[in-house]
Design a protein around this motif. Structure first.
Motif, PDB file in Angstrom:
ATOM      1  N   ILE A   4       0.853  -1.251  -0.008  1.00 46.66           N
ATOM      2  CA  ILE A   4       0.074  -0.025  -0.142  1.00 46.66           C
ATOM      3  C   ILE A   4       1.032   1.365  -0.081  1.00 46.66           C
ATOM      4  O   ILE A   4       2.123   1.093   0.473  1.00 46.66           O
ATOM      5  CB  ILE A   4      -0.680  -0.187   1.329  1.00 46.66           C
ATOM      6  CG1 ILE A   4      -1.847  -1.290   1.265  1.00 46.66           C
ATOM      7  CG2 ILE A   4      -1.861   1.058   1.026  1.00 46.66           C
ATOM      8  CD1 ILE A   4      -2.702  -1.376   2.406  1.00 46.66           C
ATOM      9  N   ASN A   5       0.463   2.345  -0.718  1.00 48.16           N
ATOM     10  CA  ASN A   5       1.289   3.239  -0.809  1.00 48.16           C
ATOM     11  C   ASN A   5       1.704   3.994   0.598  1.00 48.16           C
ATOM     12  O   ASN A   5       0.644   4.206   1.629  1.00 48.16           O
ATOM     13  CB  ASN A   5       0.377   4.551  -1.506  1.00 48.16           C
ATOM     14  CG  ASN A   5       1.131   5.617  -1.829  1.00 48.16           C
ATOM     15  OD1 ASN A   5       2.106   6.154  -1.334  1.00 48.16           O
ATOM     16  ND2 ASN A   5       0.526   6.660  -2.485  1.00 48.16           N
ATOM     17  N   PRO A   6       2.738   4.295   1.143  1.00 47.98           N
ATOM     18  CA  PRO A   6       3.262   4.695   2.274  1.00 47.98           C
ATOM     19  C   PRO A   6       2.608   6.205   2.695  1.00 47.98           C
ATOM     20  O   PRO A   6       2.643   6.168   3.813  1.00 47.98           O
ATOM     21  CB  PRO A   6       4.822   4.538   2.036  1.00 47.98           C
ATOM     22  CG  PRO A   6       5.144   4.672   0.746  1.00 47.98           C
ATOM     23  CD  PRO A   6       4.076   4.102   0.148  1.00 47.98           C
ATOM     24  N   GLN A   7       2.384   6.649   1.755  1.00 48.23           N
ATOM     25  CA  GLN A   7       1.856   7.983   1.797  1.00 48.23           C
ATOM     26  C   GLN A   7       0.795   7.680   2.810  1.00 48.23           C
ATOM     27  O   GLN A   7       0.122   8.881   3.248  1.00 48.23           O
ATOM     28  CB  GLN A   7       1.560   8.879   0.649  1.00 48.23           C
ATOM     29  CG  GLN A   7       3.266   9.309   0.070  1.00 48.23           C
ATOM     30  CD  GLN A   7       3.937   9.973   0.847  1.00 48.23           C
ATOM     31  OE1 GLN A   7       3.341  10.916   1.479  1.00 48.23           O
ATOM     32  NE2 GLN A   7       5.232   9.852   0.932  1.00 48.23           N
ATOM     33  N   VAL A   8       0.127   7.042   2.420  1.00 44.39           N
ATOM     34  CA  VAL A   8      -1.631   6.647   2.900  1.00 44.39           C
ATOM     35  C   VAL A   8      -1.525   6.422   4.328  1.00 44.39           C
ATOM     36  O   VAL A   8      -2.202   6.820   5.037  1.00 44.39           O
ATOM     37  CB  VAL A   8      -2.424   5.864   1.949  1.00 44.39           C
ATOM     38  CG1 VAL A   8      -3.706   5.628   2.536  1.00 44.39           C
ATOM     39  CG2 VAL A   8      -2.405   6.140   0.642  1.00 44.39           C
ATOM     40  N   ASN A 185      -6.077  10.283  -5.239  1.00 46.13           N
ATOM     41  CA  ASN A 185      -4.873   9.398  -5.962  1.00 46.13           C
ATOM     42  C   ASN A 185      -5.223   7.927  -5.680  1.00 46.13           C
ATOM     43  O   ASN A 185      -5.410   7.602  -4.754  1.00 46.13           O
ATOM     44  CB  ASN A 185      -3.424   9.809  -5.094  1.00 46.13           C
ATOM     45  CG  ASN A 185      -3.046  10.950  -5.667  1.00 46.13           C
ATOM     46  OD1 ASN A 185      -3.237  11.488  -6.464  1.00 46.13           O
ATOM     47  ND2 ASN A 185      -2.225  11.831  -4.510  1.00 46.13           N
ATOM     48  N   LYS A 186      -4.962   7.260  -6.995  1.00 49.82           N
ATOM     49  CA  LYS A 186      -5.504   5.907  -6.876  1.00 49.82           C
ATOM     50  C   LYS A 186      -4.523   5.036  -7.360  1.00 49.82           C
ATOM     51  O   LYS A 186      -3.725   5.503  -8.555  1.00 49.82           O
ATOM     52  CB  LYS A 186      -6.631   5.557  -7.441  1.00 49.82           C
ATOM     53  CG  LYS A 186      -7.333   4.434  -7.686  1.00 49.82           C
ATOM     54  CD  LYS A 186      -7.860   3.630  -6.326  1.00 49.82           C
ATOM     55  CE  LYS A 186      -8.371   2.445  -6.192  1.00 49.82           C
ATOM     56  NZ  LYS A 186      -7.331   1.386  -6.643  1.00 49.82           N
ATOM     57  N   ARG A 187      -4.130   3.953  -6.836  1.00 51.35           N
ATOM     58  CA  ARG A 187      -3.012   2.827  -7.455  1.00 51.35           C
ATOM     59  C   ARG A 187      -3.858   1.762  -8.192  1.00 51.35           C
ATOM     60  O   ARG A 187      -4.648   1.363  -7.456  1.00 51.35           O
ATOM     61  CB  ARG A 187      -2.218   2.163  -6.390  1.00 51.35           C
ATOM     62  CG  ARG A 187      -1.373   3.138  -5.586  1.00 51.35           C
ATOM     63  CD  ARG A 187      -0.538   2.638  -4.509  1.00 51.35           C
ATOM     64  NE  ARG A 187       0.485   1.977  -5.293  1.00 51.35           N
ATOM     65  CZ  ARG A 187       1.433   1.031  -4.675  1.00 51.35           C
ATOM     66  NH1 ARG A 187       1.178   0.511  -3.420  1.00 51.35           N
ATOM     67  NH2 ARG A 187       2.435   0.541  -5.398  1.00 51.35           N
ATOM     68  N   ILE A 188      -3.493   1.753  -9.311  1.00 48.95           N
ATOM     69  CA  ILE A 188      -4.129   0.791 -10.585  1.00 48.95           C
ATOM     70  C   ILE A 188      -3.380  -0.197 -10.992  1.00 48.95           C
ATOM     71  O   ILE A 188      -2.333   0.102 -11.223  1.00 48.95           O
ATOM     72  CB  ILE A 188      -4.858   1.658 -11.709  1.00 48.95           C
ATOM     73  CG1 ILE A 188      -5.848   2.873 -10.968  1.00 48.95           C
ATOM     74  CG2 ILE A 188      -5.542   0.522 -12.626  1.00 48.95           C
ATOM     75  CD1 ILE A 188      -6.429   3.648 -12.088  1.00 48.95           C
ATOM     76  N   ARG A 189      -3.819  -1.472 -10.986  1.00 46.72           N
ATOM     77  CA  ARG A 189      -3.072  -2.469 -11.225  1.00 46.72           C
ATOM     78  C   ARG A 189      -3.015  -2.489 -12.902  1.00 46.72           C
ATOM     79  O   ARG A 189      -4.090  -2.329 -13.482  1.00 46.72           O
ATOM     80  CB  ARG A 189      -3.592  -3.826 -10.742  1.00 46.72           C
ATOM     81  CG  ARG A 189      -2.709  -4.946 -11.056  1.00 46.72           C
ATOM     82  CD  ARG A 189      -3.073  -6.259 -10.669  1.00 46.72           C
ATOM     83  NE  ARG A 189      -4.506  -6.867 -10.947  1.00 46.72           N
ATOM     84  CZ  ARG A 189      -5.092  -7.812 -10.727  1.00 46.72           C
ATOM     85  NH1 ARG A 189      -4.555  -8.802  -9.540  1.00 46.72           N
ATOM     86  NH2 ARG A 189      -6.099  -8.098 -11.186  1.00 46.72           N
ATOM     87  N   THR A 190      -1.755  -2.779 -13.368  1.00 46.93           N
ATOM     88  CA  THR A 190      -1.655  -2.578 -15.129  1.00 46.93           C
ATOM     89  C   THR A 190      -1.132  -3.861 -15.748  1.00 46.93           C
ATOM     90  O   THR A 190      -1.649  -4.083 -16.793  1.00 46.93           O
ATOM     91  CB  THR A 190      -0.570  -1.636 -15.365  1.00 46.93           C
ATOM     92  OG1 THR A 190       0.757  -1.646 -14.701  1.00 46.93           O
ATOM     93  CG2 THR A 190      -1.257  -0.044 -14.929  1.00 46.93           C
ATOM     94  N   VAL A 203       0.279   1.417 -10.880  1.00 49.69           N
ATOM     95  CA  VAL A 203       0.694   2.916 -11.437  1.00 49.69           C
ATOM     96  C   VAL A 203      -0.276   3.929 -10.586  1.00 49.69           C
ATOM     97  O   VAL A 203      -1.196   3.658 -10.222  1.00 49.69           O
ATOM     98  CB  VAL A 203       0.618   2.971 -12.908  1.00 49.69           C
ATOM     99  CG1 VAL A 203       1.726   2.265 -13.585  1.00 49.69           C
ATOM    100  CG2 VAL A 203      -0.823   2.907 -13.295  1.00 49.69           C
ATOM    101  N   GLU A 204       0.064   4.966 -10.354  1.00 47.56           N
ATOM    102  CA  GLU A 204      -0.442   6.095  -9.770  1.00 47.56           C
ATOM    103  C   GLU A 204      -1.358   6.789 -10.616  1.00 47.56           C
ATOM    104  O   GLU A 204      -0.754   7.158 -11.932  1.00 47.56           O
ATOM    105  CB  GLU A 204       0.374   7.153  -8.982  1.00 47.56           C
ATOM    106  CG  GLU A 204       1.113   6.606  -7.782  1.00 47.56           C
ATOM    107  CD  GLU A 204       0.042   6.685  -6.599  1.00 47.56           C
ATOM    108  OE1 GLU A 204      -0.719   7.430  -6.674  1.00 47.56           O
ATOM    109  OE2 GLU A 204       0.718   6.050  -5.515  1.00 47.56           O
TER     110      GLU A 204
END
Length: 462
Positions: A4-8, A185-190, A203-204
């Motif tokens: 998970i994004n550490p910024q979150v 901001n969403k992380r999407i699987r590519t 990717v962000e």
């Protein structure tokens, strides 16, 4: 599992910085501290023709709207002498410590508010699109379809419901119009790699969940309007102010671009209602929004910390405020606070509950009789004989068991209750015909009554 994004997940610690505004920001802070207090104090002034202020009226409407019994934590409710309620000076207790006496409260206020809501907002408002020139006629149907669709996309219908609900319940409703954008901001699987230890690749991406004009119905408890405001005259509203509470995470995300955002500290959400106070929520920030069309000021600040987040001229290029409001019915030409359904039926509801509970008590006693039998005790505790259904009391010489004959409520009682109910229906304008209850001798009479009620109901929405 993907990371998970550490910024979150990072810990948003409160900034140790001390806030020290200068120049224009200091002037805005001084204005807000003075003006917001004036706006809040002005709402506590007594209403014209009454000894109560509007906040006391709203608090009573909050208590009476929810179906309940005529009892509180401090004991049974009493009907006292009151010039506004029109009751006599003798106290009449409703309910008893033994639990057999009736203490019911009619949910008529709840029923009428929701009936009015269903009549006024059950269907989407309609509009007629007329082409300004012949070359635009082909686009008229497209524009109409887009307009209909926007009711659902923007949630405008739900906002209209909230607005009309506040009108009926409190007598006045408030709303605002503003450009709204919600991003995330969403992380999407590519990609997916079968032979790779890290199977998922992300990717962000910046998602725009909403970006359009928003019409938002506001909680009347959190809105304070200029004392000079008058119904039907938007230019009379010199300034206004409202507050909104954000969770700590939502606050940091919503106002992250403002330079003073880090000066805020976590607090606990509080209620501006008189009573009852709901459970407080931790880790929140209350943000105040202030607009002044005379001084051309728009500002955001944290009221309990006196931190100015932002200030600028009014965003509207025409110099107009974003506020809009309307009463259910007019109270006085000198105030914006209208009269809602509760104030209209309040006196009759009190009398209705009083007679209904006394009648139910008499009915119980007439069915479940009290009796007397031979004994040595003359009277009960403290020299008083307490009447209760099915209860036996010792007397000196009853000769035999004797039942206390209590006559049941006569027909005039039920006629009196029906009279009070009809009076509430007539005064409020929310008649039985609007709730599909037909009471006329003919269908034509009921239809005429329904049409007359609908004409009266459309006045608040207009």
């Amino acid at each position: 599992m993907p990371d998970i994004n550490p910024q979150v997940l990072k810990d948003d610690k409160e900034s140790p910085k001390s806030y020290a505004p200068k120049g224009q920001e200091l002037l805005v802070q001084t204005l807000l501290k003075k003006r917001v207090k004036c706006l809040k104090d002005a709402r506590k002034n007594k209403l014209y023709g009454t000894h109560r202020n509007i906040e006391e009226v709203w608090a009573e409407a909050d208590r009476e709207y929810t179906p309940h019994e005529l009892s509180f934590d401090t004991g049974r409710k009493r009907f006292e002498s009151d010039d506004e309620l029109g009751l006599r000076s003798r106290l009449i207790k409703i309910g008893s410590d033994d639990g057999w006496q009736s203490n019911s409260a009619s949910p008529d206020f709840y029923v009428k508010v929701n009936t009015a809501l269903s009549i006024l907002v059950d269907q989407n408002p309609e509009a007629v699109f007329i082409a300004g020139a012949s070359r635009y006629e082909a686009n008229t149907k497209l524009a109409y379809s887009n307009w209909k669709n926007s009711w659902e996309i923007s949630g405008a219908k739900q906002q209209l419901k909230h607005f009309v609900f506040n009108q009926a319940k409190y007598g006045t409703a408030f709303g605002r119009t503003y450009p709204k954008i919600v991003e995330q901001n969403k992380r999407i699987r590519t990609e997916y790699y079968k032979d790779s230890p890290e199977k998922d690749k992300y990717v962000e991406k910046r998602l725009v969940k909403y970006n359009d004009l928003c019409r938002e119905a506001l909680n009347p408890w959190l809105v304070w309007v200029s004392e000079m405001a008058r119904i039907g005259d938007s230019l009379s509203v010199e300034d206004w102010y409202y507050e909104k509470t954000y969770s700590w995470d939502s606050y940091k995300e919503t106002f992250k671009d403002y330079p003073s955002v880090d000066f805020a500290k976590k607090t606990r959400a509080s209620s501006d209602t008189v009573e009852p106070e709901p459970e407080k929520i931790q880790d929140t920030v209350t943000v105040g929004f202030y607009e002044n069309q005379v001084k051309d000021i728009y500002s955001l600040w944290i009221p309990d910390q006196d931190v100015v987040l932002y200030h600028s001229p009014l965003p509207n290029d025409d110099g107009k405020l974003s506020l809009w409001f309307a009463p259910w019915t007019l109270r006085d030409d000198r105030t914006i606070y209208g009269i809602g359904l509760y104030e209209i039926i309040r006196n009759d509801s009190v009398m209705y509950d009083k007679i209904m509970n006394m009648s139910m008590d008499q009915l119980v006693l007439s069915i479940y009789k009290m009796f007397f039998y031979k004994g040595t005790d003359i009277l009960g505790e403290n020299g008083q004989l307490v009447i209760g259904p099915g209860k036996g009391e010792q007397v000196v010489d009853p000769k035999a068991i004797t039942f206390l004959e209590v006559p049941g409520p006569g027909q005039e009682i039920w006629q009196g209750l029906q009279y009070l109910q009809d009076k509430k229906d007539t005064n409020s304008g929310v008649t039985p015909q609007l709730s599909a209850k037909f009471s006329g001798k003919t269908l034509g009479q009921d239809m005429q009554a329904k049409e007359a009620a609908l004409e009266r109901m459309k006045t608040p929405l207009d």
